[in-house]
Design an enzyme around this catalytic site. Structure first.
Site, PDB file in Angstrom:
ATOM      1  CG  ASP A  44       3.120 -31.522  32.334  1.00 29.14           C
ATOM      2  OD1 ASP A  44       2.520 -32.309  31.583  1.00 29.14           O
ATOM      3  OD2 ASP A  44       3.178 -31.682  33.566  1.00 29.14           O
ATOM      4  CE1 TYR A  85      -6.610 -19.847  24.099  1.00 33.32           C
ATOM      5  CE2 TYR A  85      -6.371 -20.390  21.800  1.00 33.32           C
ATOM      6  CZ  TYR A  85      -5.819 -20.182  23.040  1.00 33.32           C
ATOM      7  OH  TYR A  85      -4.473 -20.309  23.213  1.00 33.32           O
ATOM      8  CG  ASP A 129      -1.983 -20.260  20.719  1.00 34.27           C
ATOM      9  OD1 ASP A 129      -1.112 -19.950  19.892  1.00 34.27           O
ATOM     10  OD2 ASP A 129      -2.710 -19.436  21.291  1.00 34.27           O
ATOM     11  CG  ASP A 165       3.742 -19.437  18.656  1.00 35.34           C
ATOM     12  OD1 ASP A 165       3.228 -19.807  17.581  1.00 35.34           O
ATOM     13  OD2 ASP A 165       3.607 -18.294  19.117  1.00 35.34           O
ATOM     14  CE  LYS A 171      -1.192 -31.045  33.655  1.00 37.83           C
ATOM     15  NZ  LYS A 171       0.171 -31.476  33.950  1.00 37.83           N
TER      16      LYS A 171
END
Ligand code: NAD
Length: 348
Positions: A218, A136, A242, A246, A186
């Site tokens: 994943d 980001y 993020d 959620d 990852k």
């Protein structure tokens, strides 16, 4: 101790009012409140979403309790004047780099989860998400490929100091709970993740009592819905956090239930419900105040070091739900104020 109350827009003032009443009812010595406008409310009153006086109060305060920002009247404003810039500005100015989101199922609400009740009942975890780095904040832009095609790019990076400081928050959070930490990355594909994993392993030497595990993102997304009970504390980067936070929040039911904390290096923090200003129900008394009341409990625990007071609030919320208290988002008809009252009368 000074608490900055920043109610903001939409349902923000309604839910903050209930949280303030609950905090006041604890009758803690030396707890003072000061309120300031933020978001669309601040823009309408003073022409900017994060006035200097509000930022000054946030800096002076021992902790910040934030409602929500966002006002449809302000949607056409230039980006730097939009209400949402206030929360980004507070995070930046106060160096709030660690986002903590607990997700716990209240046993009486197992049917509100998107998961089967027997799976949902096991959820009691905290996601520690890095908030100031990652893809980001890297270099980004649009360019043309050699054959003239449009190409967007965003550079992902973390340096070792950034990983170490959030890893420490993860380990400290685990120390205060079941001493189990799962680091999500990852590392099989990304160099950024390989550094992340190396530094988390190095940091683990400072916390020999914490059982550290690693999981690819994943797989973590899959395990969160397959068997969420296996997790206690998860630490991860900005992008993965993020998405996973959620996902975890929907596993426990309504958005009106979930608190969060954003902390700096000294555990000074901004505490807020994870929901927004909900303009569709603002001013109608329909908002669920529990996410904000539980954010106030987190504030007492993390920034004000008053864990017993936090326990009192959390127990009163659980008791109110056990007694059948329900706002509309939970399938009931109770008003925001009535739900606040249900918590208040159960404070011991
Ligand atoms: P939202 O979270 O405000 O609302 C989503 C849905 O959930 C709505 O139907 C709303 O009625 C419901 N809801 C939210 N909180 C509730 C509560 N406490 N009780 C009962 N129902 C609740 O998200 P949105 O509609 O995407 O965004 C509305 C505004 O909020 C936008 O301007 C957005 O930018 C802003 N926003 C702000 C924050 C923040 O202040 N940190 C976070 C997210 C969104």
């Amino acid at each position: 101790m000074l608490i900055a109350l920043l109610p903001g827009d939409g349902i923000g003032p309604e839910v903050i009012a209930q949280a303030r009443s609950v905090l006041a009812a604890l009758a803690l010595p030396d707890l003072h409140f000061e309120e300031a406008p933020v978001g669309g409310a601040a823009y309408k009153a003073l022409g900017v979403p994060l006035p200097e006086a509000t930022l000054d109060l946030a800096r002076r305060a021992d902790a910040i309790l934030f409602g929500a920002v966002g006002d449809p009247d302000c949607d056409a404003l230039e980006r730097h004047l939009r209400p949402e810039q206030a929360i980004l500005g507070l995070r930046k100015h106060l160096n709030l780099f660690a986002n903590l989101r607990p997700a716990k199922l209240f046993t009486d609400l197992a049917n509100a989860s998107a998961l089967r009740p027997e799976v949902a009942r096991a959820i009691d975890l905290v996601i520690v998400r890095e908030l100031n780095g990652d893809v980001y904040f890297g270099e980004k832009g649009m360019r043309k490929t050699a054959d003239g095609k449009r190409e967007g790019y965003d550079v992902m990076s973390y340096n070792e100091d950034e990983v170490r400081r959030i890893a420490r928050v993860g380990f400290e959070t685990a120390m205060a709970r079941s001493r189990k930490l799962c680091s999500v990355d990852k590392a099989n594909v990304l160099e950024t993740s390989q550094l992340w994993r190396d530094v988390v392993i190095e940091t683990a030497r400072e916390y020999p009592d914490v059982a550290l595990s690693h999981m690819y993102v994943d797989n973590a997304a899959m395990q969160l819905v397959r068997n969420p009970g296996q997790f206690d504390v998860i630490v991860t980067g900005n992008l993965f956090g993020d998405i996973l936070s959620d996902q975890a929040s929907m596993c426990v039911g309504s958005i009106g239930l979930l608190p969060s904390a954003s902390l700096d290096a000294n555990q000074k923090g901004l505490y807020e419900p994870i929901h927004g200003s909900a303009p569709d129900i603002a001013g109608q008394g329909k908002a669920n105040p529990l996410a904000t009341i539980l954010s106030a409990a987190m504030m007492l625990r993390y920034s004000l070091k008053l864990p017993e007071a936090a326990d009192r609030i959390e127990a009163a919320v659980a008791a109110a739900l056990a007694s059948g208290a329900r706002t509309a988002d939970l399938g009931g008809s109770m008003t925001c104020e009535a739900m606040g009252e249900q918590v208040l009368v159960r404070l011991t």
